[in-house]
Design a protein around this motif. Sequence first.
Motif, PDB file in Angstrom:
ATOM      1  N   PRO A  17       0.843  -1.202   0.000  1.00 15.72           N
ATOM      2  CA  PRO A  17       0.000   0.000   0.000  1.00 15.72           C
ATOM      3  C   PRO A  17       0.874   1.246   0.000  1.00 15.72           C
ATOM      4  CG  PRO A  17       0.137  -0.897   2.208  1.00 15.72           C
ATOM      5  CD  PRO A  17       0.918  -1.835   1.323  1.00 15.72           C
ATOM      6  N   THR A  18       0.493   2.255  -0.783  1.00 16.37           N
ATOM      7  CA  THR A  18       1.321   3.460  -0.865  1.00 16.37           C
ATOM      8  C   THR A  18       0.483   4.732  -0.800  1.00 16.37           C
ATOM      9  OG1 THR A  18       1.227   3.443  -3.303  1.00 16.37           O
ATOM     10  CG2 THR A  18       3.112   2.346  -2.253  1.00 16.37           C
ATOM     11  N   PHE A  19       1.116   5.764  -0.275  1.00 11.57           N
ATOM     12  CA  PHE A  19       0.591   7.122  -0.347  1.00 11.57           C
ATOM     13  C   PHE A  19       1.765   8.079  -0.191  1.00 11.57           C
ATOM     14  CE2 PHE A  19      -1.105  11.025   1.614  1.00 11.57           C
ATOM     15  CZ  PHE A  19      -1.955  11.408   0.593  1.00 11.57           C
ATOM     16  N   ASN A  20       2.098   8.767  -1.273  1.00 11.48           N
ATOM     17  CA  ASN A  20       3.213   9.732  -1.289  1.00 11.48           C
ATOM     18  C   ASN A  20       4.506   9.122  -0.752  1.00 11.48           C
ATOM     19  OD1 ASN A  20       1.530  11.637  -2.399  1.00 11.48           O
ATOM     20  ND2 ASN A  20       1.191  12.751  -0.483  1.00 11.48           N
ATOM     21  N   GLU A  21       4.936   8.045  -1.403  1.00 16.56           N
ATOM     22  CA  GLU A  21       6.147   7.336  -0.995  1.00 16.56           C
ATOM     23  C   GLU A  21       7.209   7.357  -2.097  1.00 16.56           C
ATOM     24  OE1 GLU A  21       6.979   6.207   1.820  1.00 16.56           O
ATOM     25  OE2 GLU A  21       5.174   5.754   2.985  1.00 16.56           O
ATOM     26  N   GLU A  22       7.280   8.444  -2.872  1.00 14.12           N
ATOM     27  CA  GLU A  22       8.199   8.475  -3.996  1.00 14.12           C
ATOM     28  C   GLU A  22       9.665   8.326  -3.571  1.00 14.12           C
ATOM     29  OE1 GLU A  22       7.843  12.175  -6.049  1.00 14.12           O
ATOM     30  OE2 GLU A  22       8.696  13.369  -4.416  1.00 14.12           O
ATOM     31  N   ALA A  23       9.994   8.746  -2.354  1.00  9.81           N
ATOM     32  CA  ALA A  23      11.384   8.681  -1.907  1.00  9.81           C
ATOM     33  C   ALA A  23      11.830   7.269  -1.563  1.00  9.81           C
ATOM     34  CB  ALA A  23      11.585   9.588  -0.694  1.00  9.81           C
ATOM     35  N   ARG A  24      10.865   6.352  -1.370  1.00  7.27           N
ATOM     36  CA  ARG A  24      11.231   5.029  -0.897  1.00  7.27           C
ATOM     37  C   ARG A  24      10.711   3.875  -1.748  1.00  7.27           C
ATOM     38  NH1 ARG A  24      11.051   8.732   2.762  1.00  7.27           N
ATOM     39  NH2 ARG A  24       8.848   9.017   2.279  1.00  7.27           N
ATOM     40  N   ILE A  25       9.661   4.097  -2.543  1.00  7.34           N
ATOM     41  CA  ILE A  25       9.047   2.977  -3.248  1.00  7.34           C
ATOM     42  C   ILE A  25      10.003   2.314  -4.236  1.00  7.34           C
ATOM     43  CG2 ILE A  25       8.016   4.477  -5.018  1.00  7.34           C
ATOM     44  CD1 ILE A  25       6.566   1.188  -3.503  1.00  7.34           C
ATOM     45  N   THR A  51       4.846   8.624  -6.778  1.00 10.20           N
ATOM     46  CA  THR A  51       4.767   7.221  -6.345  1.00 10.20           C
ATOM     47  C   THR A  51       4.132   6.327  -7.404  1.00 10.20           C
ATOM     48  OG1 THR A  51       4.597   7.863  -4.013  1.00 10.20           O
ATOM     49  CG2 THR A  51       3.848   5.659  -4.598  1.00 10.20           C
ATOM     50  N   ALA A  52       2.953   6.701  -7.878  1.00 11.26           N
ATOM     51  CA  ALA A  52       2.228   5.862  -8.829  1.00 11.26           C
ATOM     52  C   ALA A  52       2.988   5.723 -10.143  1.00 11.26           C
ATOM     53  CB  ALA A  52       0.833   6.428  -9.073  1.00 11.26           C
ATOM     54  N   SER A  53       3.589   6.809 -10.617  1.00  7.98           N
ATOM     55  CA  SER A  53       4.308   6.733 -11.890  1.00  7.98           C
ATOM     56  C   SER A  53       5.557   5.872 -11.769  1.00  7.98           C
ATOM     57  CB  SER A  53       4.670   8.142 -12.379  1.00  7.98           C
ATOM     58  OG  SER A  53       5.487   8.818 -11.448  1.00  7.98           O
ATOM     59  N   ILE A  54       6.221   5.902 -10.625  1.00  7.39           N
ATOM     60  CA  ILE A  54       7.388   5.030 -10.416  1.00  7.39           C
ATOM     61  C   ILE A  54       6.955   3.572 -10.444  1.00  7.39           C
ATOM     62  CG2 ILE A  54       9.129   4.311  -8.730  1.00  7.39           C
ATOM     63  CD1 ILE A  54       9.240   7.255  -7.810  1.00  7.39           C
ATOM     64  N   ALA A  55       5.875   3.259  -9.735  1.00  5.91           N
ATOM     65  CA  ALA A  55       5.387   1.882  -9.720  1.00  5.91           C
ATOM     66  C   ALA A  55       4.957   1.429 -11.108  1.00  5.91           C
ATOM     67  CB  ALA A  55       4.233   1.754  -8.731  1.00  5.91           C
ATOM     68  N   ALA A  56       4.235   2.297 -11.816  1.00  6.09           N
ATOM     69  CA  ALA A  56       3.734   1.938 -13.142  1.00  6.09           C
ATOM     70  C   ALA A  56       4.864   1.709 -14.135  1.00  6.09           C
ATOM     71  CB  ALA A  56       2.802   3.033 -13.648  1.00  6.09           C
TER      72      ALA A  56
END
Length: 232
Positions: A17-25, A51-56
């Motif tokens: 689960p994520t919410f504004n985790e761009e620094a760690r995801i 976050t979402a764009s990194i995951a995608a």
Amino acid sequence: MPDNRMPGSNTISVIIPTFNEEARIGATLANVLPQRPAEVLVVDSGSSDATASIAAATAGVQLLQSAKGRARQMNAGAAAARGEWLLFLHADTLLPAGALERIAALPDGVLAGAFRHRFSGDDWRLRLISRLDNTRSRLTKIAFGDQAVFVRRMLFERLGGFPVCEVMEDVAFGEVLRRATTPILLSEEAITDSRKFEQMGVWTSLLRVGVLLACHRLRLPLVGRSFFNEIR
């Protein structure tokens, strides 16, 4: 992603689960993917950062969207997952090396468990808190979410997933889980980024967790909403 699950196999779905985790995801995904899980599902709840764009953009990751709330996000990920095992991983936590192989090799009689916990860094206060937490978890058979809780899908579905609550969904689920089985605590350590404790203050953060636990166990409303503000 093709369904590569075989009947009776110990395939593992990792749900983050994520919410504004761009620094760690990015680091978390880089830690998980080489361990070859059946699938990795990132369940985002409307992050305003990358976050979402990194995951995608990460090969081997399925991005889902969900209403905000860690319990809702993890339940949504579980509903979409295909593995026999479901592993719930916080976005700021790294699995130990060989973690998924360790889970896949567990005997059929083991239905759930978690790893020991350690904070990143060398602060003696955080090492002490981790030791206390591991002792608590061993005695109570209830793990916190940053211990990378894993459970067989059939049991998770039978229990109805994570109770939808504002905080302490991990403890609430652990209480239900403990009544159904005896979760194991593996000796390997999941490592959680220590920034939240450091930013709020180590002892203040420990007090915060204690108040949250007390509110949960006594069925009291949360006090002072500013005390529970998220740190990113």
